[in-house]
Design a protein around this motif. Structure first.
Motif, short mmCIF file in Angstrom:
data_model
loop_
_atom_site.label_atom_id
_atom_site.label_comp_id
_atom_site.label_asym_id
_atom_site.label_seq_id
_atom_site.Cartn_x
_atom_site.Cartn_y
_atom_site.Cartn_z
N MET A 1 0.72 -1.18 0.12
CA MET A 1 -0.07 -0.04 -0.03
C MET A 1 1.12 1.23 -0.05
SD MET A 1 -2.80 1.33 2.84
CE MET A 1 -3.76 -0.19 3.00
N ASP A 2 0.66 2.20 -1.04
CA ASP A 2 1.39 3.48 -0.98
C ASP A 2 0.87 4.30 0.03
OD1 ASP A 2 -0.54 5.09 -1.97
OD2 ASP A 2 0.06 5.05 -4.24
N ASP A 3 1.83 5.71 0.15
CA ASP A 3 1.37 6.31 1.23
C ASP A 3 0.17 7.08 1.26
OD1 ASP A 3 4.03 5.62 2.33
OD2 ASP A 3 4.86 7.63 1.64
N LEU A 4 -0.18 7.43 -0.08
CA LEU A 4 -1.52 7.94 -0.25
C LEU A 4 -2.77 7.12 0.10
CD1 LEU A 4 -0.85 10.23 -3.26
CD2 LEU A 4 -1.45 11.01 -0.98
N GLN A 5 -2.51 5.77 -0.21
CA GLN A 5 -3.74 5.13 -0.14
C GLN A 5 -3.71 4.55 1.38
OE1 GLN A 5 -1.76 1.83 -2.61
NE2 GLN A 5 -3.73 1.63 -3.58
N LEU A 6 -2.55 4.50 2.14
CA LEU A 6 -2.50 4.37 3.73
C LEU A 6 -3.35 5.54 4.25
CD1 LEU A 6 -1.61 3.33 6.25
CD2 LEU A 6 0.33 4.39 6.20
N ILE A 7 -3.07 6.87 3.67
CA ILE A 7 -3.88 7.87 4.37
C ILE A 7 -5.16 8.06 4.05
CG2 ILE A 7 -3.87 10.52 4.49
CD1 ILE A 7 -0.74 10.42 3.93
N GLU A 8 -5.65 7.55 2.88
CA GLU A 8 -7.09 7.42 2.57
C GLU A 8 -7.76 6.28 3.47
OE1 GLU A 8 -9.04 8.77 0.41
OE2 GLU A 8 -7.72 9.92 -1.07
N THR A 9 -7.07 5.34 3.87
CA THR A 9 -7.60 4.28 4.94
C THR A 9 -7.72 4.99 6.07
OG1 THR A 9 -6.41 2.55 3.44
CG2 THR A 9 -7.13 2.10 5.82
N TYR A 10 -6.76 5.81 6.55
CA TYR A 10 -7.15 6.48 7.98
C TYR A 10 -8.21 7.24 7.78
CZ TYR A 10 -2.59 5.81 10.63
OH TYR A 10 -1.70 5.33 11.27
N LYS A 11 -8.63 7.87 6.55
CA LYS A 11 -9.69 8.83 6.40
C LYS A 11 -10.90 7.99 6.43
CE LYS A 11 -11.37 10.88 2.32
NZ LYS A 11 -11.36 11.95 1.12
N SER A 12 -11.05 7.09 5.73
CA SER A 12 -12.28 6.17 5.68
C SER A 12 -12.46 5.59 6.88
CB SER A 12 -12.31 5.19 4.47
OG SER A 12 -11.43 4.01 4.67
N ASP A 13 -11.48 5.21 7.80
CA ASP A 13 -11.67 4.45 9.05
C ASP A 13 -12.34 5.69 10.02
OD1 ASP A 13 -10.64 2.23 8.28
OD2 ASP A 13 -8.75 2.45 9.53
N LEU A 14 -12.44 6.85 9.71
CA LEU A 14 -13.06 7.92 10.44
C LEU A 14 -14.42 7.91 10.71
CD1 LEU A 14 -10.99 11.05 9.89
CD2 LEU A 14 -11.44 10.15 12.12
N GLN A 15 -14.92 7.14 9.57
CA GLN A 15 -16.42 6.70 9.54
C GLN A 15 -16.86 5.81 10.57
OE1 GLN A 15 -17.33 6.36 5.25
NE2 GLN A 15 -16.00 7.84 4.98
N ASN A 16 -16.01 5.11 11.10
CA ASN A 16 -16.47 3.95 11.87
C ASN A 16 -16.67 4.37 13.50
OD1 ASN A 16 -16.06 2.15 9.73
ND2 ASN A 16 -13.68 2.03 10.16
N TYR A 17 -16.29 5.51 13.84
CA TYR A 17 -16.02 6.09 15.34
C TYR A 17 -17.27 6.84 15.27
CZ TYR A 17 -11.27 5.21 13.85
OH TYR A 17 -10.11 4.68 13.43
N SER A 18 -17.96 6.73 16.56
CA SER A 18 -19.00 7.88 17.12
C SER A 18 -17.99 8.78 17.68
CB SER A 18 -19.78 7.29 18.00
OG SER A 18 -19.17 7.05 19.44
N ILE A 19 -18.52 9.93 17.96
CA ILE A 19 -17.82 11.30 18.45
C ILE A 19 -17.31 10.89 19.71
CG2 ILE A 19 -19.96 12.47 19.49
CD1 ILE A 19 -16.96 14.16 17.61
N GLU A 20 -17.97 10.08 20.64
CA GLU A 20 -17.49 9.84 22.07
C GLU A 20 -16.38 9.00 21.62
OE1 GLU A 20 -20.78 9.13 21.07
OE2 GLU A 20 -21.61 10.99 21.89
N GLN A 21 -16.42 8.04 20.81
CA GLN A 21 -15.39 7.06 20.66
C GLN A 21 -14.04 7.88 20.19
OE1 GLN A 21 -17.41 4.35 17.91
NE2 GLN A 21 -17.34 2.88 19.33
#
Length: 167
Positions: A1-21
């Motif tokens: 996985m290249d660097d931009l794909q990795l950062i995109e993964t971090y970004k998409s993972d943000l949708q998995n968390y509630s504001i409390e989490q």
């Protein structure tokens, strides 16, 4: 996985968390996911600022990396250890952002990286800016440090997710 794909993964993972989490601080001295994201974004912009400084330089630098810097780049990343910065450099990151704000800020990092991606190798490799721990780095090295830094925080991200996603 290249660097931009990795950062995109971090970004998409943000949708998995509630504001409390996102903002949950598991214990004293441990960052929340929000704080970790804030840290990654701030540091990425700092490194991109250094890429820009290398691009604007007019004088070649004969100095090189420190021993730790040489090892870091030889290994292609940080050692799998927790690194604590000196207290004056270790102010707690912001813990008040929303998922949407962090996504917008990550998008800004991605856009800046895409801007430099095709240009970074055209910058004279002897135009360098000093890093406090790694020595004198050129534009390519500052750029590559962004991905190394995001990869370094994957273990922390996983540990934080395990603490908050089971709730």
């Amino acid at each position: 996985m290249d660097d931009l794909q990795l950062i995109e993964t971090y970004k998409s993972d943000l949708q998995n968390y509630s504001i409390e989490q996102l903002r949950h601080i598991p214990e004293a001295g441990v960052w929340s996911l929000c704080q970790m994201y804030d840290h990654l974004i701030l540091v990425a912009h700092e490194y991109l600022d250094q890429v820009e400084s290398c691009a604007a330089a007019c004088e070649e630098q004969k100095f090189g990396k420190t021993e730790f810097g040489e090892k870091l780049f030889r290994n292609g990343g940080f050692p799998p250890i927790k690194i604590r910065l000196p207290d004056e450099m270790n102010a707690p990151p912001n813990n008040s952002e929303t998922n949407e704000e962090l996504i917008r800020r990550i998008d800004q990092v991605i856009e800046r990286m895409k801007d430099w991606e095709g240009k970074v190798d055209t910058i004279n490799p002897n135009y360098k800016i000093k890093h406090g721990g790694f020595g004198w780095l050129n534009a390519r090295e500052w750029y590559d440090l962004i991905g190394m830094h995001f990869r370094h925080h994957l273990r922390q991200k996983s540990e934080l997710e395990q603490r908050v996603l089971v709730k």
